[in-house]
Design a protein around this motif. Structure first.
Motif, PDB file in Angstrom:
ATOM      1  N   LYS A  23      58.381  59.440  70.424  1.00 61.49           N
ATOM      2  CA  LYS A  23      57.149  59.832  69.732  1.00 61.49           C
ATOM      3  C   LYS A  23      56.194  60.519  70.703  1.00 61.49           C
ATOM      4  CE  LYS A  23      57.262  56.338  66.106  1.00 61.49           C
ATOM      5  NZ  LYS A  23      56.637  55.113  65.566  1.00 61.49           N
ATOM      6  N   TYR A  24      56.153  60.039  71.935  1.00 61.95           N
ATOM      7  CA  TYR A  24      55.317  60.674  72.962  1.00 61.95           C
ATOM      8  C   TYR A  24      55.774  62.108  73.195  1.00 61.95           C
ATOM      9  CZ  TYR A  24      53.453  61.753  77.580  1.00 61.95           C
ATOM     10  OH  TYR A  24      52.830  62.364  78.644  1.00 61.95           O
ATOM     11  N   GLU A  26      57.440  64.017  71.212  1.00 63.27           N
ATOM     12  CA  GLU A  26      57.248  64.842  70.016  1.00 63.27           C
ATOM     13  C   GLU A  26      55.772  65.055  69.704  1.00 63.27           C
ATOM     14  OE1 GLU A  26      59.491  62.582  67.194  1.00 63.27           O
ATOM     15  OE2 GLU A  26      61.404  63.454  67.827  1.00 63.27           O
ATOM     16  N   LYS A  28      53.551  62.702  68.704  1.00 65.81           N
ATOM     17  CA  LYS A  28      53.150  61.949  67.520  1.00 65.81           C
ATOM     18  C   LYS A  28      52.321  60.706  67.861  1.00 65.81           C
ATOM     19  CE  LYS A  28      57.097  63.423  64.767  1.00 65.81           C
ATOM     20  NZ  LYS A  28      58.303  62.997  64.048  1.00 65.81           N
ATOM     21  N   SER A  30      48.706  58.877  69.513  1.00 67.31           N
ATOM     22  CA  SER A  30      47.283  59.142  69.739  1.00 67.31           C
ATOM     23  C   SER A  30      47.050  59.305  71.241  1.00 67.31           C
ATOM     24  CB  SER A  30      46.446  57.966  69.210  1.00 67.31           C
ATOM     25  OG  SER A  30      46.685  56.819  70.002  1.00 67.31           O
ATOM     26  N   LYS A  34      49.233  57.790  74.311  1.00 70.85           N
ATOM     27  CA  LYS A  34      49.822  58.673  75.318  1.00 70.85           C
ATOM     28  C   LYS A  34      49.437  58.217  76.715  1.00 70.85           C
ATOM     29  CE  LYS A  34      50.081  62.962  72.673  1.00 70.85           C
ATOM     30  NZ  LYS A  34      49.604  64.345  72.564  1.00 70.85           N
ATOM     31  N   LYS A  60      60.411  70.605  69.675  1.00 73.78           N
ATOM     32  CA  LYS A  60      60.261  69.153  69.743  1.00 73.78           C
ATOM     33  C   LYS A  60      60.970  68.439  68.595  1.00 73.78           C
ATOM     34  CE  LYS A  60      57.576  69.302  73.327  1.00 73.78           C
ATOM     35  NZ  LYS A  60      58.061  69.000  74.629  1.00 73.78           N
ATOM     36  N   GLU A  61      61.113  69.105  67.462  1.00 71.86           N
ATOM     37  CA  GLU A  61      61.769  68.454  66.332  1.00 71.86           C
ATOM     38  C   GLU A  61      63.273  68.282  66.580  1.00 71.86           C
ATOM     39  OE1 GLU A  61      61.537  72.839  65.728  1.00 71.86           O
ATOM     40  OE2 GLU A  61      59.991  71.332  65.985  1.00 71.86           O
TER      41      GLU A  61
END
Length: 120
Positions: A23-24, A26, A28, A30, A34, A60-61
């Motif tokens: 998630k970091y 990508e 996604k 806050s 981070k 990134k996806e």
């Protein structure tokens, strides 16, 4: 995402789980999350370099599929090396042990015979 999908990232700090790390990467998380991830990864130069390399991925996806592909490739290379290493092991070839034993017995018998002939 499946749990074993991100095995390539399993060597990262145990304080940062793989889902959070992805998630970091990508983007996604806050800003506070981070910052926490970055703070937890400060101790390892390897982790920082790996993270920096993964951050350079443009799409990134596709990061999750890239990680999966890297994991598959790594497993293939490790399996290939293991097969080669196992191929050269002597445990699967008992005839080598038998041959060495026969040679040793013949050498000992030859030595004894020569010693007896020299005394005569």
């Amino acid at each position: 995402m499946s749990q074993d999908l991100k095995n390539i990232l399993s060597k990262f700090s145990s304080e940062v789980d793989q889902q959070t790390l992805l998630k970091y990467l990508e983007g996604k998380l806050s800003e506070q999350q981070k910052h926490e991830v970055e703070k937890q990864m400060l101790d390892s130069e390897f982790e920082q370099d790996a993270l920096e390399g993964l951050e350079q991925v443009r799409q990134k996806e596709k990061l999750a599929s890239l990680v999966e592909q890297m994991n598959r490739d790594l497993k293939k290379k490790v399996a290939k090396k293991k097969r080669l290493r196992d191929k050269w092991r002597y445990k699967d070839q008992p005839w080598i042990y038998v041959a060495v034993l026969i040679v040793l017995i013949l050498a000992i018998i030859s030595y004894v015979i020569l010693r007896l002939m020299m005394k005569s």
